[in-house]
Motif scaffolding. Structure first.
Motif, PDB file in Angstrom:
ATOM      1  N   SER A  27     -23.970 -46.883   7.287  1.00  0.00           N
ATOM      2  CA  SER A  27     -25.289 -47.395   6.931  1.00  0.00           C
ATOM      3  C   SER A  27     -26.103 -46.231   6.365  1.00  0.00           C
ATOM      4  O   SER A  27     -25.682 -45.075   6.434  1.00  0.00           O
ATOM      5  N   GLY A  28     -27.263 -46.555   5.804  1.00  0.00           N
ATOM      6  CA  GLY A  28     -28.162 -45.511   5.337  1.00  0.00           C
ATOM      7  C   GLY A  28     -28.160 -45.276   3.847  1.00  0.00           C
ATOM      8  O   GLY A  28     -28.939 -44.465   3.343  1.00  0.00           O
ATOM      9  N   GLY A  29     -27.287 -45.953   3.122  1.00  0.00           N
ATOM     10  CA  GLY A  29     -27.279 -45.777   1.676  1.00  0.00           C
ATOM     11  C   GLY A  29     -28.506 -46.392   1.037  1.00  0.00           C
ATOM     12  O   GLY A  29     -29.313 -47.058   1.686  1.00  0.00           O
ATOM     13  N   GLY A  30     -28.666 -46.168  -0.257  1.00  0.00           N
ATOM     14  CA  GLY A  30     -29.805 -46.724  -0.965  1.00  0.00           C
ATOM     15  C   GLY A  30     -29.974 -46.067  -2.310  1.00  0.00           C
ATOM     16  O   GLY A  30     -29.079 -45.383  -2.803  1.00  0.00           O
ATOM     17  N   SER A  31     -31.143 -46.278  -2.907  1.00  0.00           N
ATOM     18  CA  SER A  31     -31.469 -45.710  -4.205  1.00  0.00           C
ATOM     19  C   SER A  31     -32.528 -44.638  -4.047  1.00  0.00           C
ATOM     20  O   SER A  31     -33.480 -44.810  -3.288  1.00  0.00           O
TER      21      SER A  31
END
Length: 123
Positions: free
Chosen positions: A7-11
């Motif tokens: 978890s923790g991904g993003g832009s």
């Protein structure tokens, strides 16, 4: 049964930071780490940490990415700073099937447990 969940991904914009998390069940010792795969490219090793806390990084991320583990070894972290568009990829949490001393080299076939991946996009 070993399960790894990222978890923790993003832009984020170039120069920004992200922190990735991997929660492990059924696997609490030995080497753990991160690979990544960009569209159209091979999966490549990013960072590893063994049970003694020794780390290994790909040259392209040294000084910008930091791998660490939680006290109970159930959680793995990847602090990502000074991100560039070249860091855009799906990031996978991984561990070798055999408990080893230290970590295997950054070879995909050396790692048998994989999470589902989390997307990181840097623009």
């Amino acid at each position: 049964h070993v399960q790894l969940v990222e978890s923790g991904g993003g832009s984020v914009q170039a120069g920004g930071s992200l922190r990735l998390f991997c929660t492990a069940s059924g696997y609490t010792s030995g080497c753990m780490g991160w690979f990544r795969q960009a569209p159209g490219k091979r999966r490549e090793g990013v960072a590893m940490i063994d049970s003694d806390g020794r780390t290994n990084y790909a040259d392209s991320v040294k000084g910008r990415l930091t791998i660490s583990r939680g006290n109970a070894n159930h959680t793995l972290y990847l602090q990502m700073d000074s991100l560039t568009p070249d860091d855009t990829a799906t990031y996978y949490c991984t561990a070798p099937r055999s408990v080893t001393y230290g970590c295997p080299p950054f070879i995909v076939s050396s790692y048998g447990y994989w999470g589902q991946g989390t997307q990181v996009t840097v623009s």
